[in-house]
Motif scaffolding. Sequence first.
Motif, mmCIF file in Angstrom:
data_model
loop_
_atom_site.group_PDB
_atom_site.id
_atom_site.type_symbol
_atom_site.label_atom_id
_atom_site.label_comp_id
_atom_site.label_asym_id
_atom_site.label_seq_id
_atom_site.Cartn_x
_atom_site.Cartn_y
_atom_site.Cartn_z
ATOM 1 N N ASN A 374 94.831 -67.933 -61.533
ATOM 2 C CA ASN A 374 95.862 -68.967 -61.448
ATOM 3 C C ASN A 374 96.694 -68.823 -60.182
ATOM 4 O O ASN A 374 97.013 -69.811 -59.515
ATOM 5 N N ASN A 375 97.041 -67.584 -59.861
ATOM 6 C CA ASN A 375 97.809 -67.341 -58.636
ATOM 7 C C ASN A 375 97.004 -67.719 -57.398
ATOM 8 O O ASN A 375 97.543 -68.291 -56.436
ATOM 9 N N ILE A 377 94.557 -69.934 -57.230
ATOM 10 C CA ILE A 377 94.411 -71.390 -57.187
ATOM 11 C C ILE A 377 95.653 -72.031 -56.592
ATOM 12 O O ILE A 377 95.577 -72.902 -55.713
ATOM 13 N N LYS A 378 96.816 -71.592 -57.040
ATOM 14 C CA LYS A 378 98.068 -72.199 -56.581
ATOM 15 C C LYS A 378 98.411 -71.867 -55.139
ATOM 16 O O LYS A 378 99.197 -72.572 -54.505
ATOM 17 N N SER A 379 97.837 -70.796 -54.626
ATOM 18 C CA SER A 379 98.119 -70.434 -53.228
ATOM 19 C C SER A 379 97.013 -70.900 -52.286
ATOM 20 O O SER A 379 97.051 -70.604 -51.090
ATOM 21 N N SER A 380 96.040 -71.634 -52.806
ATOM 22 C CA SER A 380 94.900 -72.066 -51.992
ATOM 23 C C SER A 380 95.244 -73.277 -51.132
ATOM 24 O O SER A 380 96.177 -74.032 -51.411
ATOM 25 N N TRP A 383 94.787 -76.598 -53.119
ATOM 26 C CA TRP A 383 95.940 -76.941 -53.945
ATOM 27 C C TRP A 383 97.041 -77.569 -53.082
ATOM 28 O O TRP A 383 97.616 -78.591 -53.445
ATOM 29 N N ARG A 384 97.298 -76.961 -51.934
ATOM 30 C CA ARG A 384 98.376 -77.448 -51.061
ATOM 31 C C ARG A 384 98.093 -78.870 -50.591
ATOM 32 O O ARG A 384 98.976 -79.739 -50.626
ATOM 33 N N LYS A 387 98.204 -81.420 -53.524
ATOM 34 C CA LYS A 387 99.588 -81.586 -53.964
ATOM 35 C C LYS A 387 100.333 -82.496 -52.993
ATOM 36 O O LYS A 387 101.093 -83.377 -53.389
ATOM 37 N N GLU A 393 98.831 -82.140 -61.247
ATOM 38 C CA GLU A 393 98.369 -80.768 -61.422
ATOM 39 C C GLU A 393 97.088 -80.735 -62.241
ATOM 40 O O GLU A 393 96.188 -79.930 -61.987
ATOM 41 N N ARG A 397 93.554 -79.106 -60.903
ATOM 42 C CA ARG A 397 92.859 -78.031 -61.619
ATOM 43 C C ARG A 397 91.425 -78.436 -61.943
ATOM 44 O O ARG A 397 90.503 -77.616 -61.863
ATOM 45 N N ARG A 422 86.456 -72.673 -57.970
ATOM 46 C CA ARG A 422 86.820 -71.540 -58.832
ATOM 47 C C ARG A 422 85.845 -70.377 -58.639
ATOM 48 O O ARG A 422 86.242 -69.218 -58.535
#
Length: 776
Positions: A374-375, A377-380, A383-384, A387, A393, A397, A422
């Motif tokens: 999860n961390n 994915i959110k820092s990829s 994602w940026r 977003k 979200e 995902r 993933r």
Amino acid sequence: MAKKQIKKKQATSTQPNFKKFIKWFWGLFAGGLLAVVLLFLLASWNVFGKLPTFEELENPESNLATKILSVDGKQLGTYYNENRTPIKYEDLPQHLVDALVATEDERYFDHSGIDFKGTARAFAFLGSRGGASTVTQQLAKLLFSDTPRSTPERLIQKVKEYVIATRLERQYTKEEIITMYLNKQGFLFNAIGISSASRIYFNKNVSDLSIEESAVFVAMLKNPRQFNPHRKISREKSKRRRNQVFKQMEKNGFLTTAEKDSLQALPMVVRFTPEGHRDGMATYFRENLKKFLADWIKKNPKGEDDDGNLEYYNIYRDGLTITTTIDSRMQQMAEEAVKKHMPRLQAEFDKQNIKNKIAPFRDIEESEIETIFNNAIKSSERWRKMKAAGKSESDIRKSFDIKTDMSIFSWQGDIDTVMTPRDSIRYYKKFLRTGMMSMVPQTGEVRAWVGGINMSHFQYDHVQTGKRQVGSTFKPFLYATAVDQLHISPCDTLPNTLFCIAEGKMGNTKEWCPKNSDGKYGGMMTMKDALAGSVNTISARLMNEVGPQPVIDLAEKLGVDVSNIPPVPSIALGTADLSLYEMVSAYSAFANQGVYIEPQIVSTIQDKNGTILYQHVPKTHDVISEEAAYVTLKLMEGVTQSGSGRRLRTGKSNRADYKNVVTGHPYSFTNPIAGKTGTTQNQSDGWFMGIVPNLVTGVWVGGDDRATHFRTTRYGQGATMALPIWGLYMKDVYSNKDLKISNGKFTKPEDISIEVDCEKYKSQNTDNDDYDELDF
């Protein structure tokens, strides 16, 4: 008679019609000519829109890449919007100019911007025998940033090109126009201008281009993509076009037939050296350098604009020259050492994970693995970007479970494949990472900086940004404190028995009783052997005497960020998270007679005119006495003499199952080396810090997450993970005598009261069975 009169009347009646036709013809011709002249006049008066300015050509250094130079004068890279480094006409080899003129504009030195003979030929044969565009016109065309969307727009632009061409010819010499044209021309792959192109395609300066290399660039002018020598699909076309350039040079008297035939027979050879922001040498260093420059720019405005607002330098267009302290030779050696060792280590790591069901992780629960994902994915980057595009979200995902084309890293080269984002996260998590930094302790100059294994795929810098648990590499700070406060000698002894210290605050204390990693206890041990073997019981005894706070204070003076280091005894074993940058600069003080010097990465900054805007001034302060620094070095020499670093003396291992991981070549160093290995809990981090008199180098190796580690210390210790990189690097460094890296002894203070020669120490203390036992 009547018939003759009739015929005469008919002839007479046709003559006025013929004259009328002639008048109409010349009228139309004159009108057309006037229309053309008017068209050109209207274009020059900006009726069809403002003409592109060639202010940039008047001042060709107004939109320049910033050059990053090594201390030995090599270009490490550039910062740019357009990767352009202009050159002067004198820097152009004559055969490049000859090839350009012969191929693109045979009458270049005879016309005034427009080749009327060529234009007439182009109209007569509809372009089948060559175009009419001169070099000057091509330069004019480069000034247009927008591509015409229709035929009328293209015709109008063509008229404007003619106008600009004639103006260019009035304002500049022929030599200046050729230089501006080659400086402006794009050659793909971020190569803007002949200077950048020379480095990217042939890894050399323009002045060093051979005649066949010059011909390749002239061949590309027709169509840089279609005749590109680097692209496999166009390589053969590039060669044929290059050979056509030789034919044109022969036709125009620049080559003999024999020379042409000989050159045409040469193979197409390209030394492609990309200069993208993530390509080339010292990529992590160059990215980190941006932070330094951003801070410098904020503090050093270049002046005010017409409205009185402050103007600041822009590294992407102001053409600055940054001379760094990096030595390109040592940087190359450092990067090669990483490339030699890490694939071998990775192969062993992958082998050990074949039967590991939660690979590449160990010793964690499924819930912890999910948190890691999860961390990540959110820092990829995915994602940026999604977003920022306003995606929900939930949609973001879901996208991580959709297969997509991608190019992934491998030590054998990038692999084009299809997988879900993933799965790519799990794939990348398996790779062991590394960081390496090398610095001159007397000046603070950083000579090599390797922040990771591949900048294109792993952007995180493990020299300064990353902080990891340092393990036993923290112990020299404890020993140095003890030397400074208690004047202990490397030959003094302490009992190797379990020792406990109360840890915690009043009413909430507990005992800290560290155990030795090898499980061995008993007997007396010298300080030198204790540090060499990272004996935790001895460290506990020393910590009990000096206390945690003095050790922290010393570390702070050595440039370490101690804000997150609690004053507890367990810091003796290296529980703190520190960066490689901090560790190398701290260790350097020991080789610099106890004087800390702040690391230096930039020597000078110059503007585009060569004016020096910044010159480094060393920042230093005293930390410990010269004697204490020297004694600490002698303590650390034991690590490479009899401790975990002793394999540097042979490079061999008696453990055949992993000798190929430890080394590919025997090191066999015989010179004095002070060093310290470090291995953290569960083998998550492996360190080696190595010191010779005028060079300090630190290496860290570990996984992206602490749960990514070897099963045992056999492979997971610093001596196996990190030390081989240091050994490979230093073997190469010593092989180049021009680098002048010392293989001599450390400088001994003239006035030293602590004995470091244990044989002398033993003879001076004959009352003891061995050495003096410390009374604590």
